[in-house]
Every structure is written in C-alpha cells, then in structure tokens.
Design an enzyme around this catalytic site. Structure first.
Site, PDB file in Angstrom:
ATOM      1  N   GLY A 200      -6.514 -42.987  16.317  1.00 65.84           N
ATOM      2  CA  GLY A 200      -6.195 -43.951  17.000  1.00 65.84           C
ATOM      3  C   GLY A 200      -6.178 -45.602  16.716  1.00 65.84           C
ATOM      4  O   GLY A 200      -6.378 -46.211  17.227  1.00 65.84           O
TER       5      GLY A 200
ATOM      6  N   ASN B 275      -3.531 -47.448  16.472  1.00 64.73           N
ATOM      7  CA  ASN B 275      -1.761 -48.113  17.438  1.00 64.73           C
ATOM      8  C   ASN B 275      -2.831 -48.326  18.998  1.00 64.73           C
ATOM      9  O   ASN B 275      -2.827 -49.276  19.379  1.00 64.73           O
ATOM     10  CB  ASN B 275      -1.634 -46.903  17.502  1.00 64.73           C
ATOM     11  CG  ASN B 275       0.085 -46.768  17.197  1.00 64.73           C
ATOM     12  OD1 ASN B 275       1.054 -47.876  17.218  1.00 64.73           O
ATOM     13  ND2 ASN B 275       0.339 -46.101  16.570  1.00 64.73           N
TER      14      ASN B 275
ATOM     15  N   LYS C 156      -0.700 -33.943  23.552  1.00 59.84           N
ATOM     16  CA  LYS C 156      -0.642 -32.269  24.768  1.00 59.84           C
ATOM     17  C   LYS C 156      -0.161 -32.946  25.299  1.00 59.84           C
ATOM     18  O   LYS C 156       0.498 -33.907  25.014  1.00 59.84           O
ATOM     19  CB  LYS C 156      -2.384 -32.357  25.187  1.00 59.84           C
ATOM     20  CG  LYS C 156      -3.058 -31.674  24.261  1.00 59.84           C
ATOM     21  CD  LYS C 156      -2.664 -30.283  23.950  1.00 59.84           C
ATOM     22  CE  LYS C 156      -3.841 -29.459  22.891  1.00 59.84           C
ATOM     23  NZ  LYS C 156      -4.352 -29.729  21.413  1.00 59.84           N
TER      24      LYS C 156
ATOM     25  N   ASN D 271       5.279 -43.503  25.265  1.00 53.05           N
ATOM     26  CA  ASN D 271       4.785 -42.416  24.657  1.00 53.05           C
ATOM     27  C   ASN D 271       5.709 -43.508  23.066  1.00 53.05           C
ATOM     28  O   ASN D 271       6.152 -44.069  23.336  1.00 53.05           O
ATOM     29  CB  ASN D 271       5.550 -41.084  24.624  1.00 53.05           C
ATOM     30  CG  ASN D 271       4.737 -40.296  23.272  1.00 53.05           C
ATOM     31  OD1 ASN D 271       3.779 -40.445  23.657  1.00 53.05           O
ATOM     32  ND2 ASN D 271       5.608 -39.998  23.014  1.00 53.05           N
TER      33      ASN D 271
ATOM     34  N   HIS E 260       6.836 -42.942  19.428  1.00 56.68           N
ATOM     35  CA  HIS E 260       6.966 -41.494  18.741  1.00 56.68           C
ATOM     36  C   HIS E 260       7.864 -42.192  17.275  1.00 56.68           C
ATOM     37  O   HIS E 260       8.382 -43.146  16.408  1.00 56.68           O
ATOM     38  CB  HIS E 260       8.311 -40.910  19.425  1.00 56.68           C
ATOM     39  CG  HIS E 260       8.887 -39.582  18.340  1.00 56.68           C
ATOM     40  ND1 HIS E 260       8.070 -38.422  18.427  1.00 56.68           N
ATOM     41  CD2 HIS E 260       9.670 -39.715  17.300  1.00 56.68           C
ATOM     42  CE1 HIS E 260       8.667 -37.414  17.635  1.00 56.68           C
ATOM     43  NE2 HIS E 260       9.245 -38.339  16.787  1.00 56.68           N
TER      44      HIS E 260
ATOM     45  N   GLU F 226       5.278 -49.365  14.320  1.00 60.06           N
ATOM     46  CA  GLU F 226       4.411 -49.423  15.296  1.00 60.06           C
ATOM     47  C   GLU F 226       3.074 -49.736  16.599  1.00 60.06           C
ATOM     48  O   GLU F 226       3.296 -50.223  17.064  1.00 60.06           O
ATOM     49  CB  GLU F 226       4.059 -47.767  15.422  1.00 60.06           C
ATOM     50  CG  GLU F 226       4.498 -46.471  14.399  1.00 60.06           C
ATOM     51  CD  GLU F 226       3.696 -45.282  14.905  1.00 60.06           C
ATOM     52  OE1 GLU F 226       3.038 -45.097  15.161  1.00 60.06           O
ATOM     53  OE2 GLU F 226       3.918 -44.782  13.676  1.00 60.06           O
TER      54      GLU F 226
HETATM   55  C1  GAR Z   1       1.127 -42.694  15.481  1.00 61.82           C
HETATM   56  O1  GAR Z   1       2.172 -42.177  14.057  1.00 61.82           O
HETATM   57  C2  GAR Z   1       2.032 -42.041  16.066  1.00 61.82           C
HETATM   58  O2  GAR Z   1       3.821 -42.252  16.387  1.00 61.82           O
HETATM   59  C3  GAR Z   1       2.381 -40.563  16.246  1.00 61.82           C
HETATM   60  O3  GAR Z   1       1.154 -40.326  16.046  1.00 61.82           O
HETATM   61  C4  GAR Z   1       0.303 -41.546  15.287  1.00 61.82           C
HETATM   62  C5  GAR Z   1      -0.928 -41.171  15.941  1.00 61.82           C
HETATM   63  O4  GAR Z   1      -1.860 -42.052  14.986  1.00 61.82           O
HETATM   64  N1  GAR Z   1       2.611 -40.086  17.411  1.00 61.82           N
HETATM   65  C6  GAR Z   1       3.689 -38.922  17.819  1.00 61.82           C
HETATM   66  O5  GAR Z   1       3.778 -38.031  16.134  1.00 61.82           O
HETATM   67  C7  GAR Z   1       3.761 -38.325  19.137  1.00 61.82           C
HETATM   68  N2  GAR Z   1       4.947 -37.217  19.071  1.00 61.82           N
HETATM   69  P1  GAR Z   1      -2.941 -43.327  15.839  1.00 61.82           P
HETATM   70  O6  GAR Z   1      -3.645 -42.184  16.283  1.00 61.82           O
HETATM   71  O7  GAR Z   1      -3.144 -44.305  13.781  1.00 61.82           O
HETATM   72  O8  GAR Z   1      -2.503 -44.449  16.207  1.00 61.82           O
END
Ligand code: GAR
Length: 207
Positions: free
Chosen positions: A12, A14, A91, A107, A109, A179
C-alpha cells in the site's frame, strides 16, 4: 470533493502517498474506504491507523464474479463513491462494477503499457520481464480500467532510463518513486479536468 474508494492487495505505498497528498490539500477528494481481497495486506494497517474504514472482500467467497461485484457495489454505494483507485490491487474488477463505474476506475501499472501488461503481470513479475527483455527504458502507466487486464485507455505515462539498473529490484525501486508522484498527478487531473474517451484514447479538453 469527490469520494474515492482505494483498492489494494499489498503493502500500500501508493495508497499512503495518495492519502498524504489528499491530507495536504493537493487533491480535492476524500478516501472513504479501503477495499482489499487480502486480509494480510499492509495497506490495511495504514488505513486503520488513519481511521479509514476497511473491507476485505475475496472473490473466493462468492460462486460468481457477478456476486463478488455485487458485494463490492454494496460498499461503494454505502459511501457514495465517485471514483475507484486501484493501488496494487491484483484481482480483476468484475464486469458489473466496471459497467457502473465506466471511466471512473483508475489503475497504476509499473511499466509502459501496452508492453509488459496483461493477466499475471503485476508487481515484481513486471520488473523481471522488463529486466529479462533488456529494455533500456521502463516507466509508469496510469489508465482507466475496462474489462480486460491492463488494456484500458491510458491517462498518463512517464518513461525513465533503466540503463543503470543491475537487477529487477533496482528497476522496481526506480519505478516506484515515480509511481508515488505520477499517481496523485493523474488523480488530480481526472478529478478536475474534463476529458473524453475516444476509442482507446483519453483526450483532455484544452490541452
Ligand atoms: C505497484 O508497483 C503497482 O504499480 C503494482 O503493484 C505495486 C503495488 O505497490 N501494480 C501492478 O502491478 C498492477 N498490475 P504498493 O502496494 O506499494 O502501492
């Protein structure tokens, strides 16, 4: 003020950055709830520490994607949610939720879509694939969510050189820093600017 529901499956980071930017008045929104599919998600701890209501809803508890979607929708309507923000949510969003929240689900990525996306491409797997490909550039994509994995209209992207990265983990760390900045910028933009979706293109007005 827009009401946001954050969906997260993991640590979490982000989510935390978005929350902090909202608290600092940089985004006119309120995070009304956190929805996760994983009762061990680190994001849950952060939400509880900050008095954000949490809901763990796992697809395995339902015998159809439709019912899973209905359970999600119940929470979303309880909080009059305007936008859904996926922050490391792994999911697939059920079709009935996508239909109601058409072009109101974001979203993030950790690569430059449409490369290195699709089912099973998330988190460290993305960075391993980018590393193995020998690509010299990676980046971040923020997109609207449709019924296919990582295929929705792109809102914004930022590219960066990864020539100096010697491991997938180094790429991940470099990408994650971006990000944390780009996701809040993208949220601010979709909440405050008018845009149209033409085909798979997002077109902002007056740009
Ligand atoms: C992030 O790098 C996000 O871009 C990725 O999961 C990570 C979550 O990190 N999402 C994906 O790969 C979706 N396809 P976080 O829990 O520290 O935010």
């Amino acid at each position: 003020m827009k009401n946001i529901a954050v969906f997260a499956s993991g640590r979490g980071s982000n989510f935390k950055h978005i929350y902090q930017n909202i608290q600092q008045g940089k985004i006119p929104a309120i995070i009304k709830c956190l929805i996760t599919d994983n009762h061990k998600a680190g994001a849950l701890d952060f939400a509880r520490e900050n008095a954000i209501p949490t809901f763990t809803i796992s697809p395995q508890e339902f015998n159809s994607s439709h019912k899973f979607g209905q359970a999600i929708m119940e929470v979303l309507s309880r909080f009059s949610i305007d936008w859904i923000v996926l922050a490391g949510y792994l999911k697939k969003i059920p079709d009935n939720v996508v239909a109601v929240y058409s072009n109101r689900i974001l979203n993030i990525h950790p690569a430059l879509l449409p490369a290195f996306g699709g089912k099973g491409m998330y988190g460290s797997r993305v960075h391993q694939a980018v590393f193995a490909s020998g690509a010299k550039i990676s980046g971040v994509t923020v997109h609207l969510v449709n019924t296919e994995y990582d295929a929705g209209p792109i809102v914004t992207q930022r590219a960066m050189e990864i020539d100096d990265c010697r491991t997938p983990e180094e790429i991940a760390a470099k990408v994650l820093k971006v990000e944390h900045i780009l996701y809040s910028e993208a949220i601010l933009k979709v909440l405050t600017k008018k845009f149209e979706v033409r085909g798979n293109r997002v077109e902002f007005k007056n740009e």
